[in-house]
Write an enzyme that holds these catalytic residues in place. Sequence first.
Site, PDB file in Angstrom:
ATOM      1  CB  VAL A 264      -0.926   0.012   1.239  1.00 55.11           C
ATOM      2  CG1 VAL A 264      -1.787   1.269   1.246  1.00 55.11           C
ATOM      3  CG2 VAL A 264      -1.807  -1.235   1.266  1.00 55.11           C
ATOM      4  CD  GLU A 265       3.721   1.780  -4.501  1.00 54.66           C
ATOM      5  OE1 GLU A 265       3.319   2.606  -5.349  1.00 54.66           O
ATOM      6  OE2 GLU A 265       4.585   0.914  -4.742  1.00 54.66           O
TER       7      GLU A 265
ATOM      8  CD  GLU B  93       7.199  -8.509   2.340  1.00 57.35           C
ATOM      9  OE1 GLU B  93       6.716  -7.397   2.038  1.00 57.35           O
ATOM     10  OE2 GLU B  93       7.981  -9.129   1.608  1.00 57.35           O
TER      11      GLU B  93
ATOM     12  CB  CYS C 284      12.675  -5.428   0.795  1.00 62.02           C
ATOM     13  SG  CYS C 284      11.700  -4.766   2.164  1.00 62.02           S
TER      14      CYS C 284
ATOM     15  CB  CYS D 204       9.849  -7.275   4.362  1.00 59.73           C
ATOM     16  SG  CYS D 204       8.863  -5.795   4.050  1.00 59.73           S
TER      17      CYS D 204
HETATM   18  N1  THU Z   1       7.641  -4.363  -1.947  1.00 58.61           N
HETATM   19  C1  THU Z   1       6.946  -5.181  -1.084  1.00 58.61           C
HETATM   20  O1  THU Z   1       5.735  -4.993  -0.878  1.00 58.61           O
HETATM   21  N2  THU Z   1       7.617  -6.167  -0.465  1.00 58.61           N
HETATM   22  C2  THU Z   1       8.921  -6.475  -0.687  1.00 58.61           C
HETATM   23  O2  THU Z   1       9.479  -7.344  -0.009  1.00 58.61           O
HETATM   24  C3  THU Z   1       9.646  -5.792  -1.763  1.00 58.61           C
HETATM   25  C4  THU Z   1       9.046  -4.518  -2.239  1.00 58.61           C
HETATM   26  C5  THU Z   1       6.916  -3.254  -2.590  1.00 58.61           C
HETATM   27  C6  THU Z   1       7.269  -1.902  -2.065  1.00 58.61           C
HETATM   28  C7  THU Z   1       6.825  -1.011  -3.209  1.00 58.61           C
HETATM   29  O3  THU Z   1       5.427  -0.716  -3.040  1.00 58.61           O
HETATM   30  C8  THU Z   1       6.998  -1.873  -4.440  1.00 58.61           C
HETATM   31  O4  THU Z   1       7.171  -3.204  -3.963  1.00 58.61           O
HETATM   32  C9  THU Z   1       8.182  -1.494  -5.299  1.00 58.61           C
HETATM   33  O5  THU Z   1       9.351  -1.450  -4.537  1.00 58.61           O
END
Ligand code: THU
Length: 133
Positions: free
Chosen positions: A46-47, A58, A89, A92
């Site tokens: 969710v940005e 996560e 990432c 996370c």
């Molecule tokens: N993103 C995740 O939701 N989880 C991860 O482990 C890697 C990255 C999302 C963050 C952002 O909204 C999009 O992927 C691009 O980086």
Amino acid sequence: MTDIDWDELRAVAVEALQHAYVPYSHYPVGAAALVSDGRIVSGCNVENASYGVGLCAECGLVSNLQMSGGGNLVAFVCVNAHGETIMPCGRCRQLLNEFALPGMLLETVSGIRTIDEVLPDAFGPSDLEQVRR
Ligand code: THU
């Protein structure tokens, strides 16, 4: 641990990413995990217009974990818009580690790995306890 249905977990992650809010990156992510009591929790990213405030999938997953009764994570997977497994990432991995059952498994781009393999020598609750004592 051998009876984990990775196909089912990936399918739940794919369903979760349909709910992603990604107007900035256009990169939806879905995450799903098996909990110690057998239930499955999931989350999507969710940005935010303030880019750095965006939540990874996560984040939603661990919130879902707590809101639905807590417990520990046994197995985890996250996927991209093509349904392909991606690596969680670094931040996370730390989020997941907090709730990981020892030996928690992750499906990764290089196969099934344990949480210790993807986050070696993790900082965790025991580090806080050690100083508090
Ligand atoms: N993103 C995740 O939701 N989880 C991860 O482990 C890697 C990255 C999302 C963050 C952002 O909204 C999009 O992927 C691009 O980086």
